[in-house]
Design a protein around this motif. Structure first.
Motif, mmCIF file in Angstrom:
data_model
loop_
_atom_site.group_PDB
_atom_site.id
_atom_site.type_symbol
_atom_site.label_atom_id
_atom_site.label_comp_id
_atom_site.label_asym_id
_atom_site.label_seq_id
_atom_site.Cartn_x
_atom_site.Cartn_y
_atom_site.Cartn_z
ATOM 1 N N TYR A 1 0.831 -1.203 0.000
ATOM 2 C CA TYR A 1 0.000 0.000 0.000
ATOM 3 C C TYR A 1 0.870 1.260 0.000
ATOM 4 N N PHE A 2 2.045 1.164 0.615
ATOM 5 C CA PHE A 2 2.962 2.302 0.700
ATOM 6 C C PHE A 2 3.900 2.359 -0.512
ATOM 7 N N LYS B 1 0.041 6.573 7.285
ATOM 8 C CA LYS B 1 -0.614 5.494 8.029
ATOM 9 C C LYS B 1 -1.657 4.853 7.128
ATOM 10 N N LEU B 2 -1.770 3.520 7.228
ATOM 11 C CA LEU B 2 -2.709 2.764 6.405
ATOM 12 C C LEU B 2 -4.052 2.624 7.109
ATOM 13 N N TYR C 1 3.847 -0.042 9.092
ATOM 14 C CA TYR C 1 3.139 -0.649 7.967
ATOM 15 C C TYR C 1 1.828 -1.333 8.329
ATOM 16 N N ALA C 2 1.680 -1.778 9.559
ATOM 17 C CA ALA C 2 0.436 -2.449 9.964
ATOM 18 C C ALA C 2 -0.713 -1.447 9.883
ATOM 19 N N PRO C 3 -1.893 -1.896 9.463
ATOM 20 C CA PRO C 3 -3.021 -0.962 9.347
ATOM 21 C C PRO C 3 -3.453 -0.424 10.707
ATOM 22 N N PRO D 1 -9.836 -5.285 1.414
ATOM 23 C CA PRO D 1 -8.480 -4.783 1.168
ATOM 24 C C PRO D 1 -8.389 -3.800 -0.002
ATOM 25 N N GLN D 2 -9.433 -3.752 -0.842
ATOM 26 C CA GLN D 2 -9.473 -2.804 -1.962
ATOM 27 C C GLN D 2 -9.950 -1.415 -1.521
#
Length: 193
Positions: free
Chosen positions: A84-85, A155-156, A124-126, A146-147
């Motif tokens: 994601y990053f 931050k995710l 990296y963890a959501p 996840p989409q």
């Protein structure tokens, strides 16, 4: 040592002579003390084992309730959190590249992503343990798609679906503040079904 009179009262009806004979021998008394000491030791070991296994969660970070996982403890439905990053899109991970964090297993699409995560898992963890960011802002723990994702201030954040994601994006700054406040309260609570 216990006087024989107090022991006879303890045995309620066994009689003074029987209790005196029972504890007159120092050997018997020391073995009973050993018995009680070993029971105390076993109780301590049992309590330690329970708390070590996570059956008595001592803090949020060790509780699996604080992380959105499936029955096999897989997080983000197998998607690579680092992608994601780095790739700015959801990428399905592989069981070949895994890492554990907060009781959950994360999959990665490459050894490089695995290494990045292991070096800084909290980066990296959501957020909110991978639960729906919008739901947490309303004091609920919802599953995610996840989409339906966004990286905000490095931050995710994940959401329930694309519809909820659009609504969340419209008010994300306020909703993140609300969710941060609510997460401290609901993080360790079980998901209501």
């Amino acid at each position: 040592m216990f006087p024989s009179t107090s022991i006879s009262r303890t045995f309620n009806g066994l009689g003074r002579s029987m209790s005196s004979r029972l504890f007159s021998s120092s050997k018997l008394f020391s073995s009973s003390r050993l018995f009680f000491s070993s029971r105390l030791f076993l109780a301590f070991i049992f309590a330690f084992a329970l708390s070590s296994c996570g059956l008595i969660p001592s803090q949020v970070s060790s509780s699996i309730n604080a992380v959105n996982v499936d029955q096999s403890r897989l997080a983000i439905k197998g998607y690579d959190p680092v992608a994601y990053f780095t790739e700015e899109k959801p990428v399905l991970g592989s069981s070949q590249f895994t890492a554990e964090h907060m009781g959950a297993t994360y999959y990665f699409s490459s050894a490089e992503h695995q290494s990045l995560f292991q070096g800084a898992p909290d980066k990296y963890a959501p957020q909110y343990g991978g639960y729906c960011a919008y739901g947490v802002s309303k004091e609920y723990k919802f599953d995610i798609d996840p989409q339906a994702w966004a990286v905000v201030d490095d931050k995710l954040y994940l959401n329930l679906n694309q519809t909820v994601q659009k609504r969340w994006l419209g008010e994300k700054d306020e909703l993140i503040i609300e969710a941060n406040n609510h997460w401290e309260v609901i993080a360790d609570t079980p998901v209501k079904k």
